[in-house]
Design a protein around this motif. Structure first.
Motif, mmCIF file in Angstrom:
data_model
loop_
_atom_site.group_PDB
_atom_site.id
_atom_site.type_symbol
_atom_site.label_atom_id
_atom_site.label_comp_id
_atom_site.label_asym_id
_atom_site.label_seq_id
_atom_site.Cartn_x
_atom_site.Cartn_y
_atom_site.Cartn_z
ATOM 1 N N ASN A 79 94.171 -46.007 -4.230
ATOM 2 C CA ASN A 79 93.610 -45.940 -5.575
ATOM 3 C C ASN A 79 94.518 -46.639 -6.585
ATOM 4 O O ASN A 79 94.044 -47.229 -7.546
ATOM 5 C CB ASN A 79 93.347 -44.493 -5.976
ATOM 6 N N ARG B 183 84.647 -47.194 -5.826
ATOM 7 C CA ARG B 183 85.987 -47.082 -5.222
ATOM 8 C C ARG B 183 86.879 -48.234 -5.671
ATOM 9 O O ARG B 183 88.072 -48.057 -5.877
ATOM 10 C CB ARG B 183 85.895 -47.070 -3.686
ATOM 11 N N SER B 188 88.269 -41.995 -6.765
ATOM 12 C CA SER B 188 88.360 -41.336 -5.474
ATOM 13 C C SER B 188 86.935 -41.132 -4.952
ATOM 14 O O SER B 188 85.960 -41.329 -5.686
ATOM 15 C CB SER B 188 89.062 -39.996 -5.617
#
Lengths: 247, 278
Positions: A79, B183, B188
């Motif tokens: 991420n 994403r 998440s």
């Protein structure tokens, strides 16, 4: 970090999909501010390589390092990388239930924790930058393909990415809309954005790319400048391919 | 997607047919497309209303049976609310890449869907609820000794399995690119589900969700088997006591019909309100 150090490092990456060897030991690097164009026949692995850079695909072996972080399956890591790397898809992939403005503010609010006013101000500025400030309240289905793709670019830019990836951004567009998207991309290139672009648009490559890489069967065949590649390709396979796409 | 003229795309196609028919003397394409069933229902309803209003016996039956409507709506509403939650959890488990979650979700769905709802309600009432109640400290055990709560829980567990499959279908109908785009922006899996996938999936599944709410209202009658004082139980008791089955069951059927038709209209309104502009 050392500015000379490449922002993207790809080291001996292999990727298989079943029997298909999509990437067969690819190594290359992209410097900060560089615009790299990837070309090659369908199935040559260029999109897979691009998707390895933001972790949409994971290499079977080898490493991809983006801005000092190794891209792997660990969630925090992935991420963190993705928030720094914007991607624009062939099919736009805008969120159809949100307006253009909301498409651009969503990740700003959720990931960057910006307030409504701040994220909307940024979104409107970006819509102006991509040339469609009047479309803020329109839903994706009410926009043309070219407009949708420009909203998608604005959506990625709103995260202040250090790198922008483009996966055949004009391939799903009608011919008369290709220019408006390419002009937006050219603008980014001129501002010094690091870009990796999968595209066969020769005009863009010549005008904006520092390097062009020709791939075939999962490997890099030729890595050179656009002028060199289009006027005097070194490899026989490059010549054959260019003969097919250039008229 | 790639329409070259953006001005042509600004009016949603869904409203075109409504737009085209507006302002005409007869707002339907032809006489055989006229919804005669609504007309018939309206006339029948009117006649029924007049008969009931002018007949002292029917008026009295309605008044008595009305106390059952409260529990029918109460049970249906809460059971459906819980079923929405159970279904969402199980549906997310069914699309999960985690083998443990997927297996548990699938087990729940397959087991529950293979057992008649009436058997589930009786099983919950006679077996599970007493078992749980005996092992829960006072005064909380009382919750599991109330037949209304038992009926609500049993119905919601049963419907949760059906709704899980509805949610799953809705989630799987969203193109893969949506998850990838979310994403890629750094979200998440959970954030992508919450902000991108589910808002679209739920709009798609609003019609089946609405249908299931109407079904739940009808299936709440099954809780009469565990003596929840809802409409069906009241009707059975009163008709037995008065030896007037025709009058009582006719009124009960009309009351159910009124409620389900009313709900269908509400559901249609909600569907229209949440359509994604095209």
């Amino acid at each position: 970090m050392n500015p000379v150090e490449p922002i993207i490092q790809i080291e001996n990456v292999h990727k298989r999909f079943g029997k298909v060897h999509a990437l067969n030991g690819v190594s290359t690097a992209v410097r900060r501010g560089e615009v790299l164009v990837l070309i090659g026949p369908s199935g040559s692995g260029k999109s897979t390589l691009l998707r390895c850079i933001n972790g949409l695909e994971h290499p079977d072996s080898g490493r991809v390092i983006v801005d000092g972080i190794t891209v792997d399956r660990r969630a925090n890591n992935i991420n963190a990388v993705r928030a720094e790397v914007g991607i624009v898809f062939q099919q736009f992939n805008l969120f159809p239930h949100l307006t253009a403005l909301q498409n651009i503010t969503l990740a700003q609010r959720v990931i960057r924790k910006r307030g409504t006013a701040e994220s909307e101000k940024i979104a409107r500025a970006l819509l102006a930058k991509v040339g469609i400030p009047e479309k803020a309240e329109a839903y994706p289905a009410q926009l043309s393909g070219g407009q949708q793709q420009r909203v998608a670019i604005a959506r990625a830019l709103a995260m202040n990415p250090k790198i922008m990836l483009f996966d055949e951004p004009t391939s799903a567009l009608d011919p008369e809309m290709i220019t408006e998207v390419l002009e937006t991309m050219l603008l980014l290139a001129k501002e010094g954005m690091t870009m990796v672009v999968v595209s066969h648009e020769m005009g863009f490559a010549k005008a904006a790319a520092n390097r062009i890489v020709f791939m075939a069967e999962g490997a890099i065949v030729e890595d050179t400048t656009p002028t060199q590649l289009y006027t005097n390709p070194r490899e026989e396979r490059t010549k054959q391919f260019l003969g097919k796409i250039l008229h | 997607m790639l329409d070259s003229d953006p001005s042509k795309r600004t009016s949603p196609p869904a409203s075109v047919s409504r737009e085209a028919t507006r302002g005409r003397a007869f707002p339907f394409a032809s006489f055989d497309r006229f919804p005669y069933w609504i007309l018939i229902l309206l006339i029948a309803g009117l006649i029924a209303a007049i008969v009931i209003a002018t007949n002292a016996e029917y008026s009295q039956i309605i008044e008595i049976l009305s106390s059952g409507i409260y529990y029918t709506l109460y049970v249906a509403f809460f059971a459906y609310a819980f079923a929405l939650v159970f279904g969402l959890i199980a549906g997310l488990m069914r699309v999960s890449h985690n083998p443990v979650l997927y297996t548990l979700g699938t087990l729940y769905v397959e087991v529950i869907r293979g057992i008649p709802l009436l058997v589930q309600i009786l099983y919950f009432f006679y077996v599970i609820a007493p078992f749980v109640a005996d092992r829960v400290p006072e005064p909380y055990d009382q919750f599991f000794r109330s037949e209304v709560n038992e009926g609500i829980l049993a119905l919601s567990i049963g419907y949760g399995a059906y709704l899980a499959e509805v949610y799953r279908a809705g989630i799987e109908a969203i193109p893969r690119g949506q998850m990838e785009a979310a994403r890629s922006l750094g979200m998440s899996y959970v954030q992508a589900m919450q902000h991108v996938i589910l808002p679209q999936a739920i709009r798609i599944i609003l019609p089946p969700l609405g249908n299931d709410f109407v079904s739940m209202l009808k299936d709440s009658a099954l809780t009469s088997s565990i003596s929840v004082k809802e409409l069906t139980l009241w009707t059975r008791q009163r008709s037995a006591n008065t030896f007037r089955p025709l009058e009582h069951w006719t009124i009960a059927a009309l009351l159910y019909l009124t409620m389900t038709l009313g709900l269908s209209l509400i559901v249609r309104y909600i569907e229209r309100k949440y359509t994604i502009p095209k």
